[in-house]
Design a protein around this motif. Structure first.
Motif, PDB file in Angstrom:
ATOM      1  N   GLU A 190      31.788  26.586 -38.429  1.00  0.00           N
ATOM      2  CA  GLU A 190      30.608  26.882 -37.629  1.00  0.00           C
ATOM      3  C   GLU A 190      29.593  25.746 -37.684  1.00  0.00           C
ATOM      4  O   GLU A 190      28.752  25.602 -36.804  1.00  0.00           O
ATOM      5  CB  GLU A 190      29.939  28.176 -38.115  1.00  0.00           C
ATOM      6  N   LEU A 191      29.674  24.930 -38.719  1.00  0.00           N
ATOM      7  CA  LEU A 191      28.708  23.843 -38.920  1.00  0.00           C
ATOM      8  C   LEU A 191      29.342  22.462 -38.863  1.00  0.00           C
ATOM      9  O   LEU A 191      28.638  21.460 -38.713  1.00  0.00           O
ATOM     10  CB  LEU A 191      28.022  24.007 -40.282  1.00  0.00           C
ATOM     11  N   GLY A 192      30.657  22.382 -38.976  1.00  0.00           N
ATOM     12  CA  GLY A 192      31.302  21.097 -39.200  1.00  0.00           C
ATOM     13  C   GLY A 192      31.617  20.268 -37.977  1.00  0.00           C
ATOM     14  O   GLY A 192      32.038  19.109 -38.110  1.00  0.00           O
ATOM     15  N   ALA A 193      31.418  20.820 -36.763  1.00  0.00           N
ATOM     16  CA  ALA A 193      31.709  20.071 -35.538  1.00  0.00           C
ATOM     17  C   ALA A 193      30.408  19.612 -34.884  1.00  0.00           C
ATOM     18  O   ALA A 193      29.332  20.123 -35.200  1.00  0.00           O
ATOM     19  CB  ALA A 193      32.501  20.951 -34.575  1.00  0.00           C
ATOM     20  N   PRO A 194      30.476  18.635 -33.980  1.00  0.00           N
ATOM     21  CA  PRO A 194      29.256  18.195 -33.291  1.00  0.00           C
ATOM     22  C   PRO A 194      28.543  19.366 -32.617  1.00  0.00           C
ATOM     23  O   PRO A 194      29.184  20.233 -32.015  1.00  0.00           O
ATOM     24  CB  PRO A 194      29.794  17.198 -32.251  1.00  0.00           C
ATOM     25  N   GLY A 195      27.214  19.397 -32.751  1.00  0.00           N
ATOM     26  CA  GLY A 195      26.437  20.500 -32.191  1.00  0.00           C
ATOM     27  C   GLY A 195      25.217  20.005 -31.438  1.00  0.00           C
ATOM     28  O   GLY A 195      24.956  18.799 -31.371  1.00  0.00           O
ATOM     29  N   LYS A 196      24.471  20.951 -30.896  1.00  0.00           N
ATOM     30  CA  LYS A 196      23.267  20.609 -30.145  1.00  0.00           C
ATOM     31  C   LYS A 196      22.196  20.078 -31.097  1.00  0.00           C
ATOM     32  O   LYS A 196      22.126  20.489 -32.258  1.00  0.00           O
ATOM     33  CB  LYS A 196      22.751  21.831 -29.399  1.00  0.00           C
TER      34      LYS A 196
END
Length: 332
Positions: free
Chosen positions: A206-212
């Motif tokens: 939930e946190l480990g990929a590119p995000g906004k």
């Protein structure tokens, strides 16, 4: 003669072996000789033992960034024979022989008196990982006090929750009355994390990929030992006026983030270093650990191994196969 792990760099590559050394081989730059009882394996020790990262700066090197034991001989005014001491950081195990040995010679200015209520084994069950966790918690507490944030008023995120820093941070924060959310890549460890005090567990994906660059506000604080996209997403989802304590780089040392959380929500990014932490802060952290750490939980997250097993444990910790803390009995 005494037993020690020794890292060498022969022409054929990089080696770490269990061997015997003579006391005369100890570093001449130290002014206190310590009989080591216990050491530990942290992530940085894993890097040093395996050579996966250029942690070790000179060869041969005795790894081990932590140890606890008793003073054998001292030319330093603060210490005398029989004093119980511990050490973490100051480049020990990187550019000065460290604690994965039965003896160590170090500078007395690096040593901390072992709190009366802590055994040598317990001190190494805490180790640099637990000390770093406490430094993170102390930094967050200071921020929350100034911001008027009360325990239980929001969720606190702990990433890398199954590791040494994460496990201790969960226990400390829950003990202070905070609602802790643990992030882990090991779903089979949910009950273990809840036993430490986590109220909820989320998948690290939930946190480990590119995000906004700016996400829904959730955390009043974060303890992050992962870095990279995880740290960026944690900052992006921290509530207005919240704080993020960053102390590790298990995912990477990059920070693919924007300034949005910091200038639009007033989020504070707190850099936490345990290696060269000032002595007053270092001592305060150890005293706080001795007073507040749940000993039953500490025992639950700790596994003891012998000195010879530490070589294999270095690879295990890098592979994410170690739960909690590893204590090394150097006399076993």
């Amino acid at each position: 003669m005494f037993k020690a792990l020794v890292i060498t760099k022969p022409e054929s590559g990089y080696r770490c072996d269990l061997t015997e050394l003579d006391e005369a081989q100890l570093p001449v730059s130290g002014d206190v000789t310590v009989r080591v009882d216990y050491s530990t394996i942290n992530y940085k020790d894993g890097l040093a033992i395996t050579g996966k990262s250029p942690v070790v700066r000179s060869f041969p090197m005795v790894p081990g960034i932590d140890f606890a034991g008793s003073v054998m001989q001292s030319d330093h005014p603060t210490w005398k024979a029989g004093d119980r001491v511990l050490l973490n950081g100051f480049g020990v195990g990187e550019n000065h022989w460290g604690g994965l040995a039965q003896m160590a010679r170090v500078k007395g200015d690096w040593l901390v008196a072992l709190p009366d209520t802590l055994s040598e084994r317990d001190a190494m069950a805490v180790g640099t990982a637990g000390h770093t966790a406490m430094l993170c918690v102390m930094a967050l507490q200071k921020h929350w006090t100034e911001a008027g944030v009360a325990p239980g008023s929001g969720e606190v995120l702990v990433t890398g929750a199954n590791g040494g820093v994460g496990s201790v941070a969960i226990s400390l924060l829950a003990g202070l009355g905070h609602t802790v959310v643990a992030s882990t890549g090991r779903p089979q460890e949910v009950e273990y994390l809840k036993s430490l005090g986590a109220s909820a567990v989320i998948d690290r994906n939930e946190l480990g990929a590119p995000g906004k660059p700016l996400q829904k506000e959730r955390w009043i604080g974060v303890v992050d030992s992962v870095g990279s996209h995880t740290l960026a997403n944690a900052c992006a989802s921290t509530r207005y006026g919240g704080a993020v304590a960053a102390c590790g780089l298990a995912q990477g040392m990059d920070l693919p983030a924007s300034v949005a959380p910091f200038i639009l929500r007033g989020v504070t990014l707190l850099g936490i270093d345990s290696v060269m932490a000032p002595m007053a802060r270092r001592v305060a952290a150890w005293e706080a650990l001795a007073k507040t750490l749940n000993r039953e939980q500490l025992a639950a997250i700790t596994t003891e191994i012998g000195l010879g097993e530490a070589i294999g444990a270095g690879s295990d910790i890098l592979a994410g196969q170690v739960r909690g803390r590893l204590v090394v009995n150097v006399n076993r």
